[in-house]
Design a protein around this motif. Structure first.
Motif, mmCIF file in Angstrom:
data_model
loop_
_atom_site.group_PDB
_atom_site.id
_atom_site.type_symbol
_atom_site.label_atom_id
_atom_site.label_comp_id
_atom_site.label_asym_id
_atom_site.label_seq_id
_atom_site.Cartn_x
_atom_site.Cartn_y
_atom_site.Cartn_z
ATOM 1 N N ARG A 158 0.485 -0.203 9.375
ATOM 2 C CA ARG A 158 1.139 -0.043 8.085
ATOM 3 C C ARG A 158 2.117 -1.182 7.815
ATOM 4 O O ARG A 158 2.179 -1.723 6.713
ATOM 5 C CB ARG A 158 1.873 1.287 8.024
ATOM 6 C CG ARG A 158 2.472 1.550 6.636
ATOM 7 C CD ARG A 158 3.551 2.554 6.658
ATOM 8 N NE ARG A 158 4.657 2.019 7.428
ATOM 9 C CZ ARG A 158 5.766 2.676 7.683
ATOM 10 N NH1 ARG A 158 5.907 3.905 7.256
ATOM 11 N NH2 ARG A 158 6.735 2.141 8.386
ATOM 12 N N LEU B 189 0.146 -4.306 6.908
ATOM 13 C CA LEU B 189 -0.366 -4.214 5.538
ATOM 14 C C LEU B 189 0.748 -4.373 4.507
ATOM 15 O O LEU B 189 0.545 -4.962 3.446
ATOM 16 C CB LEU B 189 -1.085 -2.883 5.333
ATOM 17 C CG LEU B 189 -2.428 -2.744 6.042
ATOM 18 C CD1 LEU B 189 -2.969 -1.322 5.912
ATOM 19 C CD2 LEU B 189 -3.422 -3.743 5.488
ATOM 20 N N GLU B 190 1.937 -3.867 4.834
ATOM 21 C CA GLU B 190 3.069 -4.016 3.920
ATOM 22 C C GLU B 190 3.468 -5.488 3.785
ATOM 23 O O GLU B 190 3.739 -5.960 2.683
ATOM 24 C CB GLU B 190 4.246 -3.196 4.432
ATOM 25 C CG GLU B 190 5.418 -3.168 3.482
ATOM 26 C CD GLU B 190 6.536 -2.273 4.001
ATOM 27 O OE1 GLU B 190 7.689 -2.529 3.624
ATOM 28 O OE2 GLU B 190 6.256 -1.329 4.757
ATOM 29 N N GLU C 38 1.468 -8.008 4.208
ATOM 30 C CA GLU C 38 0.382 -8.629 3.451
ATOM 31 C C GLU C 38 0.522 -8.333 1.956
ATOM 32 O O GLU C 38 0.286 -9.210 1.114
ATOM 33 C CB GLU C 38 -0.956 -8.089 3.969
ATOM 34 C CG GLU C 38 -2.159 -8.758 3.400
ATOM 35 C CD GLU C 38 -3.441 -8.197 4.006
ATOM 36 O OE1 GLU C 38 -4.413 -8.051 3.248
ATOM 37 O OE2 GLU C 38 -3.459 -7.893 5.202
ATOM 38 N N LEU C 39 0.946 -7.130 1.632
ATOM 39 C CA LEU C 39 1.145 -6.757 0.231
ATOM 40 C C LEU C 39 2.300 -7.541 -0.393
ATOM 41 O O LEU C 39 2.199 -7.996 -1.536
ATOM 42 C CB LEU C 39 1.412 -5.256 0.127
ATOM 43 C CG LEU C 39 1.589 -4.690 -1.270
ATOM 44 C CD1 LEU C 39 0.315 -4.875 -2.078
ATOM 45 C CD2 LEU C 39 1.962 -3.225 -1.191
ATOM 46 N N VAL C 40 3.377 -7.719 0.352
ATOM 47 C CA VAL C 40 4.506 -8.503 -0.156
ATOM 48 C C VAL C 40 4.077 -9.943 -0.404
ATOM 49 O O VAL C 40 4.416 -10.538 -1.425
ATOM 50 C CB VAL C 40 5.698 -8.427 0.825
ATOM 51 C CG1 VAL C 40 6.759 -9.453 0.491
ATOM 52 C CG2 VAL C 40 6.292 -7.029 0.822
ATOM 53 N N ALA D 151 1.037 -10.972 -1.033
ATOM 54 C CA ALA D 151 0.111 -10.986 -2.162
ATOM 55 C C ALA D 151 0.836 -10.811 -3.491
ATOM 56 O O ALA D 151 0.390 -11.323 -4.515
ATOM 57 C CB ALA D 151 -0.934 -9.884 -1.988
ATOM 58 N N ALA D 152 1.970 -10.116 -3.476
ATOM 59 C CA ALA D 152 2.717 -9.902 -4.712
ATOM 60 C C ALA D 152 3.428 -11.168 -5.173
ATOM 61 O O ALA D 152 3.830 -11.267 -6.326
ATOM 62 C CB ALA D 152 3.745 -8.786 -4.520
#
Length: 118
Positions: free
Chosen positions: A63, A66-67, A69-71, A73-74
């Protein structure tokens, strides 16, 4: 965080092994009597708790990855790979903040303080 999870899992595994050893010693000490069903249930629980903890720590690590990676990507446009508005603002904020230890900042400060004093 991974170190803390590993230490906790090791502690739970050690506790499970000690409980398993106690259960086996009790069972061998009373060879003539059958081991109660409740003792088997607790033995299974003692073995499953460390495995559950290891699985949960792996899920938490996944998790967190992935968090991150999300940051990332944002902050970037998926089509071009360039910074979007949020990424540009964050990158520019680091460049625009004055660095009190840089030579330029020290010289500017001396110049401004000399101008104001005169």
């Amino acid at each position: 965080m991974p170190r803390r999870g590993l230490a906790g899992a090791s502690l739970l595994i050690l506790t499970g092994v000690l409980c398993l050893g106690t259960g086996i010693a009790e069972g061998l000490g009373r060879a003539a009597k059958p081991i109660r069903t409740l003792a088997w249930v607790w033995l299974c629980i003692d073995l499953l708790v460390p495995l559950f903890f290891l699985r949960m720590s792996a899920a938490l690590r996944q998790r967190d990855a992935l968090e991150l990676e999300l940051v990332a990507a944002a902050m970037r446009d998926p089509l071009t790979g360039l910074h979007n508005r949020a990424g540009f603002a964050e990158a520019a904020a680091g460049l625009l903040e004055p660095n009190p230890t840089s030579l330029d900042h020290i010289l500017l400060r001396r110049t401004c303080s000399g101008t104001l004093a005169a």
